[in-house]
Scaffold this motif. Structure first.
Motif, PDB file in Angstrom:
ATOM      1  N   ARG A   1      -9.408  31.896 -20.389  1.00 56.46           N
ATOM      2  CA  ARG A   1     -10.138  33.016 -20.981  1.00 56.46           C
ATOM      3  C   ARG A   1      -9.304  34.301 -20.918  1.00 56.46           C
ATOM      4  O   ARG A   1      -9.141  35.001 -21.916  1.00 56.46           O
ATOM      5  CB  ARG A   1     -11.480  33.206 -20.281  1.00 56.46           C
ATOM      6  CG  ARG A   1     -12.321  34.329 -20.892  1.00 56.46           C
ATOM      7  CD  ARG A   1     -13.669  34.510 -20.201  1.00 56.46           C
ATOM      8  NE  ARG A   1     -14.666  33.519 -20.572  1.00 56.46           N
ATOM      9  CZ  ARG A   1     -15.391  33.561 -21.690  1.00 56.46           C
ATOM     10  NH1 ARG A   1     -15.226  34.538 -22.557  1.00 56.46           N
ATOM     11  NH2 ARG A   1     -16.284  32.624 -21.944  1.00 56.46           N
TER      12      ARG A   1
ATOM     13  N   ARG B   1     -14.927  30.627 -40.628  1.00 62.02           N
ATOM     14  CA  ARG B   1     -13.627  31.220 -41.013  1.00 62.02           C
ATOM     15  C   ARG B   1     -12.487  30.257 -40.722  1.00 62.02           C
ATOM     16  O   ARG B   1     -11.547  30.125 -41.494  1.00 62.02           O
ATOM     17  CB  ARG B   1     -13.375  32.520 -40.247  1.00 62.02           C
ATOM     18  CG  ARG B   1     -14.239  33.656 -40.738  1.00 62.02           C
ATOM     19  CD  ARG B   1     -13.561  35.026 -40.516  1.00 62.02           C
ATOM     20  NE  ARG B   1     -14.559  36.069 -40.760  1.00 62.02           N
ATOM     21  CZ  ARG B   1     -15.319  36.626 -39.804  1.00 62.02           C
ATOM     22  NH1 ARG B   1     -15.160  36.282 -38.547  1.00 62.02           N
ATOM     23  NH2 ARG B   1     -16.208  37.532 -40.117  1.00 62.02           N
TER      24      ARG B   1
ATOM     25  N   ARG C   1      -9.694  28.560 -34.065  1.00 69.35           N
ATOM     26  CA  ARG C   1     -10.847  29.401 -34.396  1.00 69.35           C
ATOM     27  C   ARG C   1     -12.121  28.562 -34.516  1.00 69.35           C
ATOM     28  O   ARG C   1     -13.222  29.038 -34.271  1.00 69.35           O
ATOM     29  CB  ARG C   1     -10.537  30.053 -35.754  1.00 69.35           C
ATOM     30  CG  ARG C   1     -11.294  31.289 -35.961  1.00 69.35           C
ATOM     31  CD  ARG C   1     -10.428  32.427 -36.424  1.00 69.35           C
ATOM     32  NE  ARG C   1     -11.246  33.603 -36.278  1.00 69.35           N
ATOM     33  CZ  ARG C   1     -11.276  34.607 -37.124  1.00 69.35           C
ATOM     34  NH1 ARG C   1     -10.489  34.602 -38.177  1.00 69.35           N
ATOM     35  NH2 ARG C   1     -12.064  35.626 -36.918  1.00 69.35           N
TER      36      ARG C   1
ATOM     37  N   ARG D   1      -9.786  40.176 -28.147  1.00 69.37           N
ATOM     38  CA  ARG D   1     -11.260  40.116 -28.166  1.00 69.37           C
ATOM     39  C   ARG D   1     -11.728  38.917 -27.344  1.00 69.37           C
ATOM     40  O   ARG D   1     -10.927  38.093 -26.934  1.00 69.37           O
ATOM     41  CB  ARG D   1     -11.791  40.044 -29.587  1.00 69.37           C
ATOM     42  CG  ARG D   1     -11.201  38.920 -30.383  1.00 69.37           C
ATOM     43  CD  ARG D   1     -11.581  39.033 -31.854  1.00 69.37           C
ATOM     44  NE  ARG D   1     -10.464  38.607 -32.667  1.00 69.37           N
ATOM     45  CZ  ARG D   1     -10.547  38.333 -33.957  1.00 69.37           C
ATOM     46  NH1 ARG D   1     -11.694  38.490 -34.581  1.00 69.37           N
ATOM     47  NH2 ARG D   1      -9.494  37.928 -34.628  1.00 69.37           N
ATOM     48  N   SER D   2     -13.033  38.843 -27.155  1.00 71.04           N
ATOM     49  CA  SER D   2     -13.571  37.753 -26.344  1.00 71.04           C
ATOM     50  C   SER D   2     -13.437  36.433 -27.092  1.00 71.04           C
ATOM     51  O   SER D   2     -13.354  36.403 -28.322  1.00 71.04           O
ATOM     52  CB  SER D   2     -15.047  38.020 -26.023  1.00 71.04           C
ATOM     53  OG  SER D   2     -15.822  37.851 -27.195  1.00 71.04           O
TER      54      SER D   2
ATOM     55  N   GLU E   1     -15.724  34.373 -27.501  1.00 73.39           N
ATOM     56  CA  GLU E   1     -16.932  34.245 -28.321  1.00 73.39           C
ATOM     57  C   GLU E   1     -16.766  34.990 -29.650  1.00 73.39           C
ATOM     58  O   GLU E   1     -17.253  34.528 -30.690  1.00 73.39           O
ATOM     59  CB  GLU E   1     -18.151  34.783 -27.549  1.00 73.39           C
ATOM     60  CG  GLU E   1     -18.617  33.865 -26.408  1.00 73.39           C
ATOM     61  CD  GLU E   1     -17.724  33.908 -25.148  1.00 73.39           C
ATOM     62  OE1 GLU E   1     -16.756  34.703 -25.089  1.00 73.39           O
ATOM     63  OE2 GLU E   1     -18.000  33.127 -24.205  1.00 73.39           O
ATOM     64  N   ASP E   2     -16.101  36.131 -29.631  1.00 74.85           N
ATOM     65  CA  ASP E   2     -15.874  36.876 -30.881  1.00 74.85           C
ATOM     66  C   ASP E   2     -14.814  36.215 -31.758  1.00 74.85           C
ATOM     67  O   ASP E   2     -14.878  36.261 -32.983  1.00 74.85           O
ATOM     68  CB  ASP E   2     -15.417  38.318 -30.580  1.00 74.85           C
ATOM     69  CG  ASP E   2     -16.584  39.199 -30.207  1.00 74.85           C
ATOM     70  OD1 ASP E   2     -17.742  38.747 -30.363  1.00 74.85           O
ATOM     71  OD2 ASP E   2     -16.343  40.335 -29.745  1.00 74.85           O
ATOM     72  N   PHE E   3     -13.827  35.626 -31.116  1.00 72.63           N
ATOM     73  CA  PHE E   3     -12.765  34.941 -31.866  1.00 72.63           C
ATOM     74  C   PHE E   3     -13.305  33.678 -32.538  1.00 72.63           C
ATOM     75  O   PHE E   3     -12.908  33.319 -33.652  1.00 72.63           O
ATOM     76  CB  PHE E   3     -11.627  34.567 -30.897  1.00 72.63           C
ATOM     77  CG  PHE E   3     -10.524  33.773 -31.536  1.00 72.63           C
ATOM     78  CD1 PHE E   3      -9.572  34.391 -32.343  1.00 72.63           C
ATOM     79  CD2 PHE E   3     -10.437  32.391 -31.346  1.00 72.63           C
ATOM     80  CE1 PHE E   3      -8.552  33.639 -32.945  1.00 72.63           C
ATOM     81  CE2 PHE E   3      -9.420  31.650 -31.937  1.00 72.63           C
ATOM     82  CZ  PHE E   3      -8.476  32.271 -32.739  1.00 72.63           C
ATOM     83  N   HIS E   4     -14.219  33.012 -31.855  1.00 73.51           N
ATOM     84  CA  HIS E   4     -14.805  31.744 -32.325  1.00 73.51           C
ATOM     85  C   HIS E   4     -15.526  31.956 -33.661  1.00 73.51           C
ATOM     86  O   HIS E   4     -16.456  32.745 -33.754  1.00 73.51           O
ATOM     87  CB  HIS E   4     -15.807  31.270 -31.260  1.00 73.51           C
ATOM     88  CG  HIS E   4     -16.501  29.987 -31.600  1.00 73.51           C
ATOM     89  ND1 HIS E   4     -17.866  29.880 -31.677  1.00 73.51           N
ATOM     90  CD2 HIS E   4     -16.015  28.756 -31.895  1.00 73.51           C
ATOM     91  CE1 HIS E   4     -18.200  28.632 -31.980  1.00 73.51           C
ATOM     92  NE2 HIS E   4     -17.099  27.930 -32.114  1.00 73.51           N
ATOM     93  N   SER E   5     -15.076  31.257 -34.695  1.00 80.32           N
ATOM     94  CA  SER E   5     -15.731  31.369 -35.994  1.00 80.32           C
ATOM     95  C   SER E   5     -15.422  30.126 -36.817  1.00 80.32           C
ATOM     96  O   SER E   5     -14.502  30.135 -37.634  1.00 80.32           O
ATOM     97  CB  SER E   5     -15.261  32.642 -36.716  1.00 80.32           C
ATOM     98  OG  SER E   5     -15.805  32.668 -38.017  1.00 80.32           O
TER      99      SER E   5
ATOM    100  N   GLU F   1      -7.944  35.891 -24.306  1.00 87.61           N
ATOM    101  CA  GLU F   1      -8.628  37.124 -24.721  1.00 87.61           C
ATOM    102  C   GLU F   1      -7.619  38.264 -24.833  1.00 87.61           C
ATOM    103  O   GLU F   1      -7.709  39.107 -25.714  1.00 87.61           O
ATOM    104  CB  GLU F   1      -9.784  37.445 -23.764  1.00 87.61           C
ATOM    105  CG  GLU F   1     -10.891  36.393 -23.897  1.00 87.61           C
ATOM    106  CD  GLU F   1     -12.203  36.732 -23.193  1.00 87.61           C
ATOM    107  OE1 GLU F   1     -12.205  37.612 -22.314  1.00 87.61           O
ATOM    108  OE2 GLU F   1     -13.230  36.097 -23.549  1.00 87.61           O
TER     109      GLU F   1
END
Lengths: 235, 235
Positions: free
Chosen positions: A131, A150, A112, A140-141, A143-147, A135
Motif C-alpha cells: 500500500r 477505466r 487498475r 493516491r490511495s 481505492e482511488d486508483f482502482h477503476s 500509493e
C-alpha cells in the motif's frame, strides 16, 4: 542440481503471481529445465541480500546469481543455447519492445482493474509495504486508483496490435511460442492468479492465444493455484 | 531500369503522404535502390487495373507487380537480399507486430488529430471519395470524428512502449533502422506531410528518434514536401 528461483508468493505459499517470476518460469520450461522455487515476500529483503538487491526474480544456478527477469532470460539463452528464447541480434532488438508493451501498456491497464484483488492475495505481512509503495507511486490511495471500467477500457485499446497479430498466427513469435509470447503472457498470469476478472472476451483472438499458452508444458500455467481456488481465498 | 512505384499524391503532385507508400520508399532507400514514383489519386482506379486491385502502393519491378506495403517489403528482401529489412523467421514474426502497432494503435490516434488537415491536403478530385468512404467507416461525419484532444491523448498512451524502447536504443531495431522502424515511422511521415500538428513533445525519446529517421538517406524524409511548405497549402 536444479536452479533455484526466488518467487514472490501470496497469502498462501502456493499463490505465485509475480509477472516477472512468471517470465522466468515460462523461460525455464521452454528450455526443459526443472526449477526449485523458494517462496519470497516483498518484505523479505534480507533473504535476497546475497544478490545485491531486493527484488525477485533472483535465479541461483550453480555459482551464478542472476537478477531481473529479462536478464535471466538472456542468461538462459547464453547458458542453455538449445531452443532459443530470443534468437539473433535483430530478433532480440524486436523482443525488447514486447517487454515495454507488457510493462507500460498492458500492466498499468490490468493493475487498475485488479489492484484490490491483488491486495487481497498478498501475504498479510506484505500489505502495508504494498500500500505504501504503490500509493506513493500513484499519488493516491489504492481505492482511488482502482477503476475496473477505466482499466478494462485502457486494456481494450492496448490489445489492438496483439489482436491483429494473433488473428493471423498461433503465437506472437509464429508457430511456436518464444520470448515475445512469454514476456506478454506473464502479465496475464499475474492477473489470473490473483483475480477472477474477465480481462478478455472469449470472442477475442487474444483469448484463444491465452488458452494455448495455458496449455503449454502439460498445462503448467493452467494448473497454477489461483486465489479463487483457495477455500479461504477471500478471507 | 528503376522500379516504378504508384504513390498517392495530394493537391500538389509533390505531396506524397500515404504511410503505406512511405514504408516502401523507406525500404527501397534501405536497399539503396532508386525508384521512379508515379503520382496517383484515390479515384484513379483504372490506372491500377493491371495490378488486379485498386490501392497503392503498387510496385512494378521489371516483370514483377507487387501490391501491399508489407508484401512489397518482403518482396524486396527476397529479390535484393543485401541489407535485410526483416531478418530470419523469428525476427520477421516479431516485425509483424509493428505493422499492427502502427496501423491499429498509432494511426487511429493520429488520424483523429489530423483528419481535417488530411482532407485539405487531398487532391480536390479525391475529397468526395475520401469523405464518403471514411464517414461510412467511422459511422459519423469527418467533423465529428475529428478530435485532436482525444487523438493526442490516445497517441500519448499508445506511445508508451515505444518510449521505453527508444530510451535505451537509437532505433527500434537496434543500432541501425530496419523493418520495425520503417513500419512505425511511415505513420509519422503521413502526418508530417499533411499537417503541422505537434504530435510528440521534443522532450520525448520518440521525438529524438523521429529526428534521426528524418535524417536517414541524406535527409530524404526531411526534404519531402509538406502542405505547410506550399504557397497555396491552405487554400
Amino acid at each position: 542440481m536444479s536452479p533455484v528461483l526466488y518467487d514472490l508468493s501470496g497469502k498462501d505459499d502456493a499463490l505465485r503471481f509475480s509477472p516477472y517470476c512468471w517470465r522466468v518460469k515460462l523461460a525455464l520450461a521452454h528450455k526443459g529445465l526443472d526449477v526449485e522455487t523458494r517462496p519470497w515476500h516483498f518484505v523479505d529483503k534480507d533473504a535476497l541480500a546475497f544478490s545485491g538487491q531486493g527484488a525477485v526474480p533472483v535465479l541461483v544456478d550453480g555459482d551464478d546469481v542472476v537478477c531481473d527477469s529479462y536478464e535471466i532470460m538472456r542468461y538462459l539463452d547464453r547458458t542453455y543455447p538449445g531452443t532459443p528464447l530470443f534468437g539473433d541480434e535483430r530478433a532480440e532488438a524486436r523482443a525488447r519492445f514486447f517487454k515495454f508493451y507488457a510493462e507500460r501498456s498492458l500492466a498499468p491497464a490490468i493493475l487498475r482493474t485488479i489492484i484490490m484483488d491483488l491486495l487481497n492475495a498478498l501475504h498479510p505481512g506484505d500489505r502495508e509495504y504494498f500500500r505504501e509503495t504503490r500509493e506513493k507511486r500513484f499519488g493516491r490511495s489504492l481505492e482511488d486508483f482502482h477503476s475496473p471500467s477505466r482499466g478494462l477500457s485502457q486494456l481494450d485499446a492496448a490489445l489492438e496490435p496483439l489482436r491483429g497479430r494473433l488473428d493471423e498466427a498461433d503465437f506472437i513469435d509464429g508457430e511456436a511460442p518464444a520470448a515475445a509470447d512469454y514476456l506478454v503472457f506473464a502479465t496475464f498470469m499475474w492477473a489470473r492468479v490473483v483475480s477472477a476478472a474477465d480481462l478478455v472476451s472469449n470472442a477475442d483472438p487474444v483469448y484463444a492465444w491465452l488458452e494455448r499458452m495455458l496449455d503449454l508444458n502439460g498445462g503448467m500455467c493452467r494448473a497454477a493455484p489461483r486465489v479463487v481456488d483457495l477455500p479461504d481465498g477471500y478471507r
